[in-house]
Design a protein around this motif. Sequence first.
Motif, PDB file in Angstrom:
ATOM      1  N   PHE A 296       2.815  15.267  -9.039  1.00 19.83           N
ATOM      2  CA  PHE A 296       2.939  14.503  -7.804  1.00 19.83           C
ATOM      3  C   PHE A 296       2.287  15.279  -6.675  1.00 19.83           C
ATOM      4  O   PHE A 296       2.537  16.469  -6.520  1.00 19.83           O
ATOM      5  CB  PHE A 296       4.416  14.256  -7.468  1.00 19.83           C
ATOM      6  CG  PHE A 296       5.133  13.428  -8.495  1.00 19.83           C
ATOM      7  CD1 PHE A 296       5.159  12.056  -8.400  1.00 19.83           C
ATOM      8  CD2 PHE A 296       5.765  14.036  -9.570  1.00 19.83           C
ATOM      9  CE1 PHE A 296       5.802  11.290  -9.355  1.00 19.83           C
ATOM     10  CE2 PHE A 296       6.415  13.286 -10.524  1.00 19.83           C
ATOM     11  CZ  PHE A 296       6.432  11.903 -10.425  1.00 19.83           C
ATOM     12  N   ASP A 297       1.451  14.601  -5.896  1.00 19.44           N
ATOM     13  CA  ASP A 297       0.840  15.215  -4.720  1.00 19.44           C
ATOM     14  C   ASP A 297       1.550  14.689  -3.481  1.00 19.44           C
ATOM     15  O   ASP A 297       1.656  13.468  -3.293  1.00 19.44           O
ATOM     16  CB  ASP A 297      -0.649  14.873  -4.627  1.00 19.44           C
ATOM     17  CG  ASP A 297      -1.490  15.590  -5.668  1.00 19.44           C
ATOM     18  OD1 ASP A 297      -1.003  16.578  -6.260  1.00 19.44           O
ATOM     19  OD2 ASP A 297      -2.643  15.157  -5.886  1.00 19.44           O
ATOM     20  N   LEU A 298       2.017  15.601  -2.639  1.00 21.57           N
ATOM     21  CA  LEU A 298       2.709  15.228  -1.410  1.00 21.57           C
ATOM     22  C   LEU A 298       1.710  14.690  -0.397  1.00 21.57           C
ATOM     23  O   LEU A 298       0.730  15.360  -0.061  1.00 21.57           O
ATOM     24  CB  LEU A 298       3.458  16.432  -0.837  1.00 21.57           C
ATOM     25  CG  LEU A 298       4.259  16.187   0.432  1.00 21.57           C
ATOM     26  CD1 LEU A 298       5.403  15.203   0.180  1.00 21.57           C
ATOM     27  CD2 LEU A 298       4.792  17.509   0.978  1.00 21.57           C
ATOM     28  N   ILE A 299       1.960  13.474   0.080  1.00 18.89           N
ATOM     29  CA  ILE A 299       1.117  12.848   1.094  1.00 18.89           C
ATOM     30  C   ILE A 299       1.626  13.204   2.485  1.00 18.89           C
ATOM     31  O   ILE A 299       0.865  13.470   3.395  1.00 18.89           O
ATOM     32  CB  ILE A 299       1.115  11.310   0.938  1.00 18.89           C
ATOM     33  CG1 ILE A 299       0.627  10.910  -0.444  1.00 18.89           C
ATOM     34  CG2 ILE A 299       0.316  10.637   2.041  1.00 18.89           C
ATOM     35  CD1 ILE A 299      -0.792  11.253  -0.736  1.00 18.89           C
ATOM     36  N   GLY A 300       2.949  13.197   2.667  1.00 18.27           N
ATOM     37  CA  GLY A 300       3.529  13.507   3.968  1.00 18.27           C
ATOM     38  C   GLY A 300       5.038  13.342   3.953  1.00 18.27           C
ATOM     39  O   GLY A 300       5.615  12.853   2.984  1.00 18.27           O
TER      40      GLY A 300
ATOM     41  N   LYS B  69       0.483  11.339 -10.283  1.00 21.73           N
ATOM     42  CA  LYS B  69      -0.743  11.660 -11.016  1.00 21.73           C
ATOM     43  C   LYS B  69      -0.442  11.664 -12.511  1.00 21.73           C
ATOM     44  O   LYS B  69       0.677  11.931 -12.924  1.00 21.73           O
ATOM     45  CB  LYS B  69      -1.271  13.048 -10.609  1.00 21.73           C
ATOM     46  CG  LYS B  69      -1.676  13.148  -9.164  1.00 21.73           C
ATOM     47  CD  LYS B  69      -2.902  12.321  -8.912  1.00 21.73           C
ATOM     48  CE  LYS B  69      -3.425  12.492  -7.509  1.00 21.73           C
ATOM     49  NZ  LYS B  69      -4.562  11.647  -7.242  1.00 21.73           N
ATOM     50  N   ASN B  70      -1.450  11.387 -13.309  1.00 22.43           N
ATOM     51  CA  ASN B  70      -1.319  11.388 -14.773  1.00 22.43           C
ATOM     52  C   ASN B  70      -0.180  10.491 -15.249  1.00 22.43           C
ATOM     53  O   ASN B  70       0.609  10.860 -16.123  1.00 22.43           O
ATOM     54  CB  ASN B  70      -1.130  12.820 -15.291  1.00 22.43           C
ATOM     55  CG  ASN B  70      -2.295  13.705 -14.934  1.00 22.43           C
ATOM     56  OD1 ASN B  70      -3.438  13.314 -15.095  1.00 22.43           O
ATOM     57  ND2 ASN B  70      -2.012  14.878 -14.417  1.00 22.43           N
ATOM     58  N   VAL B  71      -0.110   9.302 -14.672  1.00 24.22           N
ATOM     59  CA  VAL B  71       0.935   8.335 -15.021  1.00 24.22           C
ATOM     60  C   VAL B  71       0.633   7.720 -16.371  1.00 24.22           C
ATOM     61  O   VAL B  71      -0.518   7.439 -16.707  1.00 24.22           O
ATOM     62  CB  VAL B  71       1.030   7.232 -13.936  1.00 24.22           C
ATOM     63  CG1 VAL B  71       2.022   6.152 -14.334  1.00 24.22           C
ATOM     64  CG2 VAL B  71       1.410   7.850 -12.596  1.00 24.22           C
ATOM     65  N   ARG B  72       1.674   7.502 -17.140  1.00 27.49           N
ATOM     66  CA  ARG B  72       1.537   6.823 -18.429  1.00 27.49           C
ATOM     67  C   ARG B  72       2.767   5.949 -18.646  1.00 27.49           C
ATOM     68  O   ARG B  72       3.782   6.115 -17.998  1.00 27.49           O
ATOM     69  CB  ARG B  72       1.337   7.824 -19.562  1.00 27.49           C
ATOM     70  CG  ARG B  72       2.414   8.834 -19.695  1.00 27.49           C
ATOM     71  CD  ARG B  72       1.965  10.075 -20.486  1.00 27.49           C
ATOM     72  NE  ARG B  72       3.050  11.028 -20.597  1.00 27.49           N
ATOM     73  CZ  ARG B  72       3.449  11.837 -19.641  1.00 27.49           C
ATOM     74  NH1 ARG B  72       2.892  11.798 -18.464  1.00 27.49           N
ATOM     75  NH2 ARG B  72       4.434  12.673 -19.821  1.00 27.49           N
ATOM     76  N   GLY B  73       2.632   5.032 -19.569  1.00 25.85           N
ATOM     77  CA  GLY B  73       3.740   4.145 -19.883  1.00 25.85           C
ATOM     78  C   GLY B  73       3.431   2.707 -19.523  1.00 25.85           C
ATOM     79  O   GLY B  73       2.341   2.371 -19.065  1.00 25.85           O
ATOM     80  N   VAL B  74       4.432   1.878 -19.743  1.00 23.26           N
ATOM     81  CA  VAL B  74       4.333   0.445 -19.493  1.00 23.26           C
ATOM     82  C   VAL B  74       5.393   0.068 -18.472  1.00 23.26           C
ATOM     83  O   VAL B  74       6.529   0.545 -18.537  1.00 23.26           O
ATOM     84  CB  VAL B  74       4.550  -0.334 -20.813  1.00 23.26           C
ATOM     85  CG1 VAL B  74       4.531  -1.828 -20.573  1.00 23.26           C
ATOM     86  CG2 VAL B  74       3.522   0.071 -21.847  1.00 23.26           C
TER      87      VAL B  74
END
Length: 159
Positions: A75-79, A106-111
Amino acid sequence: MGYISELRKLIGSRPIISIGATILVVNDDKKILFQHRSDTLDWGLPGGSMELNETLEEVAARELHEETGLVANEFDLIGVFSGPDYYFQYSNGDEIYTVIHLYVAKNVRGVLEMKDGESLNLTYFSKNELPENLEKRTKTLLDNLEDKMWDLGSSFAKY
């Protein structure tokens, strides 16, 4: 029973501060995942409050999976967003001032899968096709970020 629920037993509906994570999931078409909420019947972003002994990234991962069925390992922190614009009152009268840590997954997977009863629908929207009934805090986040959040790359893992 969660931390907020236990706290509510002691203080009732009085305003509290809640630290939490909200997650942006961006698909390959640069559309963002929204959740049609079952509690307020409006549209928001996946997310929720921190439990005791969790990091914010763990909150983001847990809430993403609970509410959407998706899994992310980064996960990248946006704010960070707080103040009167992030006040919320639930239909039962509980009041909350949220401190939102907005992350892009980031790097999300699944349904996509509605697992916890908090969602009526999960849908990706572009900035030009947003639903009219956005939850107030979500609308404020979108307004504060303007076009920045729509320029994010896809969240999904590339195989």
